[in-house]
Design an enzyme around this catalytic site. Structure first.
Site, PDB file in Angstrom:
ATOM      1  N   ASP A   1      25.758  69.161  30.300  1.00  0.00           N
ATOM      2  CA  ASP A   1      26.599  68.654  29.207  1.00  0.00           C
ATOM      3  C   ASP A   1      27.936  69.388  29.184  1.00  0.00           C
ATOM      4  O   ASP A   1      28.800  69.074  28.370  1.00  0.00           O
ATOM      5  CB  ASP A   1      25.867  68.849  27.868  1.00  0.00           C
ATOM      6  CG  ASP A   1      26.615  68.199  26.714  1.00  0.00           C
ATOM      7  OD1 ASP A   1      27.036  67.033  26.867  1.00  0.00           O
ATOM      8  OD2 ASP A   1      26.803  68.863  25.669  1.00  0.00           O
TER       9      ASP A   1
ATOM     10  N   HIS B   1      30.137  67.137  26.956  1.00  0.00           N
ATOM     11  CA  HIS B   1      29.989  68.136  25.880  1.00  0.00           C
ATOM     12  C   HIS B   1      29.690  67.452  24.534  1.00  0.00           C
ATOM     13  O   HIS B   1      30.428  67.604  23.565  1.00  0.00           O
ATOM     14  CB  HIS B   1      31.264  68.989  25.791  1.00  0.00           C
ATOM     15  CG  HIS B   1      31.012  70.355  25.208  1.00  0.00           C
ATOM     16  ND1 HIS B   1      31.661  71.481  25.641  1.00  0.00           N
ATOM     17  CD2 HIS B   1      30.193  70.777  24.216  1.00  0.00           C
ATOM     18  CE1 HIS B   1      31.257  72.525  24.958  1.00  0.00           C
ATOM     19  NE2 HIS B   1      30.362  72.122  24.083  1.00  0.00           N
TER      20      HIS B   1
END
Ligand code: NAD
Length: 337
Positions: free
Chosen positions: A254, A291
């Site tokens: 991520d 993210h």
């Protein structure tokens, strides 16, 4: 009180705008990220509100201080983008230490499942009329070992989820929690034992590139690596080598070391020039997201509440519970958390 809000996205405004209005705080939303070049936009504000990829390095802090800014409010928990030596005595820094550890831990578990069982590829394949399952072989998580690096708020939630799958836990933390019912061991031992390794510690000078060539060599063949923490924990070149040699069976990421140039922006009409990012995107056993592990309604509400609480405490001269205190050349010392 006035605050300049950098890297403002529509979802930030959705949660922050009403809460700031209720608190009587004036806000200027800027789509630009904070950088030495954009810091002057904060002139006239006592505070700035920033996110993970804003640059609060020494040069930016000099510019903020010149603009009269006295407070940096990070609307995230990580603080690796702040130069505390430069901030000392000039600009105070608050963060949101915990907003929804479950949001990140659940996302890490999602990446673990999706990487192991190749769910994104299965989805894409079926939608294009290809119903073959060749190449999608995974392994049962039940009975396997999850290596959890960092057993703080998120790491603990991730352990609970893994236990729900019937996994064994191998834990590593620089500061083990004696109250946690998990087997702690040195990082090298965890690397040898784990079938899945998930990173949940902060990015510091000590942890940068903790997953490097030597660490990957110690890991089990076919290990799955999950990173929802910070990209800099993994040496991307070593990761790519491990993926190419098939030592690493899959990676669910991520975060990415050089994400600042790309994440949170729509660059679908641009040519990506980062060679390592291009290689990761081309690999069938790598899942990369932008993210977003924190991104739940619950987390956004909690982030906005804590940040507005800190801004009000600052305005009213009350103690800043979520302040990151710092000493020149010394250890970071946290106040109240
Ligand atoms: P936390 O402070 O509760 O836990 C961090 C743990 O790491 C602590 O137990 C600490 O002792 C440990 N640690 C510190 N230094 C270490 C080292 N050198 N080696 C091993 N362990 C070490 O933090 P948290 O709330 O669990 O968050 C963990 C990380 O997750 C954050 O630092 C942040 O970078 C990341 N994060 C990512 C997202 C996302 O959206 N992807 C969202 C929130 C947090």
């Amino acid at each position: 009180m006035k605050v300049t809000f950098f890297d403002a996205k529509p979802y930030d405004r959705l949660y922050f705008e009403p809460m700031l209005a209720d608190a009587g705080i004036d806000v200027k939303f800027c789509e630009y990220r904070l950088s030495p070049e954009t810091a002057a936009l904060a002139a006239g504000s006592e505070a700035v509100c920033i996110f993970v990829n804003d640059d609060a390095g020494a040069e930016t802090i000099d510019a903020l201080a010149r603009a009269g800014v006295k407070l940096i409010a990070l609307r995230c928990s990580g603080y690796n983008n702040v130069d505390f030596d430069a901030a000392e005595g000039r600009v105070r820094v608050v963060r949101v230490p915990a907003y929804s550890p479950a949001a990140v831990a659940e996302y890490a578990a999602g990446l673990m499942l999706a990487t192991n069982r190749k769910i994104p590829r299965a989805y894409a394949r079926v939608r294009s009329g290809n119903f073959s399952i060749n190449g999608f072989l995974g392994f049962d998580l039940e009975g396997r070992t999850a290596g959890v690096v960092g057993t703080g708020r998120i790491g603990k939630k991730f352990i609970t989820i893994c236990r729900g799958f019937g996994m064994k836990i191998a834990a590593y933390d620089a500061y083990p929690d004696p109250s946690l019912d998990a087997e702690y061991m040195p990082l090298e031992e965890l690397e040898r034992r784990a079938d899945v390794i998930s990173l949940h510690c902060p990015l510091t000078d000590e942890t940068r590139h903790m997953i490097n060539t030597a660490a990957i060599e110690r890991m089990k063949d076919g290990v799955i690596l999950i990173n929802t923490s910070r990209g800099g924990l993994i040496d991307t070149t070593a990761l790519l080598d491990g993926l190419k040699s098939k030592k690493i069976g899959g990676a669910g990421l991520d975060v990415y070391e050089e994400e600042e140039a790309y994440f949170y922006e729509d660059l679908s009409n641009e040519v990506i020039t980062d060679e390592e990012l291009l290689q990761l995107l081309a690999m069938p056993n790598v899942i990369l997201s932008s993210h977003q592990a924190f991104f739940t309604e619950d987390a956004m509400r909690a982030i906005a509440e804590t940040t507005v609480g800190s801004l009000l405490a600052f305005r009213d001269g009350r103690e800043l519970e979520n302040e990151l205190r710092f000493e020149r050349g010394g250890e970071l010392a946290f106040a109240g958390n």
